[in-house]
Design an enzyme around this catalytic site. Structure first.
Site, short mmCIF file in Angstrom:
data_model
loop_
_atom_site.label_atom_id
_atom_site.label_comp_id
_atom_site.label_asym_id
_atom_site.label_seq_id
_atom_site.Cartn_x
_atom_site.Cartn_y
_atom_site.Cartn_z
N GLU A 41 -15.08 55.62 1.49
CA GLU A 41 -14.27 54.59 1.32
C GLU A 41 -12.47 54.79 1.34
O GLU A 41 -12.31 56.05 1.10
CB GLU A 41 -14.74 54.03 -0.50
N HIS A 449 -31.34 17.58 -20.30
CA HIS A 449 -30.40 16.72 -20.75
C HIS A 449 -29.94 16.67 -22.02
O HIS A 449 -30.02 18.01 -22.70
CB HIS A 449 -31.13 15.79 -21.30
#
Length: 466
Positions: A41, A449
């Site tokens: 990296e 719901h």
């Protein structure tokens, strides 16, 4: 173990260039299988990859902070606190990502810039030190970088920033000028408006979010405008110059008239290009396309069979979750039966984290009509969905939903949601599409719901009869 001392040569079973999602996951998996892995990296500030450092995580953290008012703080102070909190979060995740690989005995993490010297060899430079890495398999996972097109003065301006640079600014812009009309432009415009900044979006095309249907794009634009964002479309930026504490953005409108905008910060959100220029891919025989993306087949092999490319660098969809699926494909090539491929992907959802979010899976109506199929289309405004109280509970009934269905087979071709919780609800639709659920099944399904998911009952119930 991290590579702290100078080493001349490392031999590995697998070398990965870049700490992004696909590469780091593959590195960890192969190491746990006993393979010798080297992960390179270029910056310690990018451990973990784009998503956690300069992409998904910090931007969505700031979006959340923007949506969370604090009456005790003014907008500038709230913004500075948000940037600080986001920096702490990314620092924490960087450390955790490094630790996940650092703890594996067969992984060596090297911080430096890698380039190919031949098909099996990487040269990694870190300051005055040079490390040579040879590997049986190599994965390119270097991501993509923001594009700055050759607009006069754009690169030279002290006030022009990329999305990466804007994330690091602790001071909220007074007037943010956003160049571009895509996902990044819309997200940053929405976010900064919520922090109380003046925001102007300058888009070259006739509308924002050109990949969406015109009615969806118009609704998203209206929401931005209602939140205080000024939107200029059909505007071509002709130059940028600095004038003290401000940048002056010159543009030409569709009628050929010249105009100017002044802003203390100018965000160039004009797309991203694969990061390949400094990898010397030609030395390995790895080909790139006209955009600089690494050319891969459906198994993510490059033109050199033992070299793979995953994530944004291969020119595919620039989503972290696609990079993760890239990992699965390469893993299958290395240790599986080699059958998994990009051709297996269906119904991949996407989301724009404006407020409320815009999410889509499958085809737009425009794309579906181009196929020549007979269609059934339903479009419902959230404010008209009386059976979906969740939107009213959270005091956000903005937006619309749209379903596109094959009239002959009842196949769901695409769904777009511009609504509260759209980024979550769309995943239900995507999974249903992958499993072959019909529009009728989604219409008649049982949902909790009060939730936004039960809007699917209403949306698919609104399809016109065939």
């Amino acid at each position: 173990m991290s590579q702290d001392q100078t080493v001349t040569t490392l031999d590995a079973d697998l070398a990965v260039i870049g700490f992004g999602k696909g590469g780091k996951t593959l590195a960890g998996t192969m190491a746990r299988r006993g393979q010798r892995v080297v992960l390179v990296e270029q910056s310690a500030r990018m451990y973990g990859g784009t998503c956690i450092n300069i992409g998904c995580v910090p931007t969505k953290a700031l979006v959340h902070e923007a949506q969370t008012p604090d009456a005790a703080l003014d907008d500038e102070t709230r913004y500075a606190r948000a940037v600080g909190r986001t920096a702490d979060l990314t620092s924490l995740l960087r450390g955790k990502n490094l630790a996940m690989l650092d703890a594996l005995d067969t992984v060596t993490v090297v911080t430096g810039r890698a380039r190919f010297t031949d098909p099996h060899t990487l040269e990694v430079r870190a300051g005055d030190d040079t490390l040579r890495v040879t590997a049986a398999a190599i994965v390119v996972n270097t991501g993509a970088d923001p594009v700055l097109p050759p607009v006069p003065g754009l690169r030279e301006s002290a006030h022009v920033v990329t999305s990466t640079q804007l994330l690091e600014r602790p001071r909220r812009p007074a007037h943010l000028v956003v160049l571009g009309g895509g996902y990044v432009a819309v997200e940053f415009a929405s976010m900064h408006a919520a922090f109380g900044a003046r925001v102007t979006v300058v888009a070259r095309g006739p509308r924002l979010l050109r990949g969406e249907d015109p009615d969806v794009a118009a609704e998203a634009t209206a929401i931005l405008v209602d939140s205080g964002v000024e939107v200029l479309t059909d505007a071509t930026v002709t130059g940028v110059r600095d004038d003290g504490a401000e940048a002056v953005v010159a543009y030409e409108d569709a009628a050929g008239q010249d105009g100017e905008l002044r802003g203390d910060v100018v965000l160039a959100a004009l797309g991203r290009a694969p990061h390949t220029a400094d990898l010397d891919l030609a030395a390995a025989g790895v080909e790139t396309d006209v955009r600089g993306a690494v050319v891969v087949d459906e198994h993510l092999r490059t033109t050199v069979p033992h070299v793979f490319a995953v994530g944004d660098v291969n020119g595919g969809p620039q989503f972290t979750y696609v990079s993760l699926d890239d990992y699965r494909i390469v893993l299958d090539q290395l240790v599986g039966d080699g059958t998994r491929s990009t051709a297996d992907r269906r119904a991949i959802a996407s989301a724009v984290f404006m407020t409320p979010p815009l999410a889509r899976v499958g085809l737009t109506e425009t794309e579906a009509r181009a196929t020549g199929r007979r269609l059934r289309v339903a479009t419902r405004r959230v404010s008209d969905m009386a059976t979906v109280p969740r939107a009213r509970i959270v005091h956000d009934t903005r937006g619309l939903m749209k379903a596109v269905v094959d009239a002959d087979t009842d196949e769901v071709l695409g769904v777009t949601m511009l609504s509260h919780d759209a980024h979550e609800t769309i995943n239900i639709v995507a999974l249903a599409m992958r499993l072959g659920a019909t529009a009728g099944r989604l219409r008649d399904e049982i949902y909790t719901h009060p939730s936004m998911t039960e809007a699917l009952n209403d949306l698919f119930g609104a399809l016109p009869p065939d």
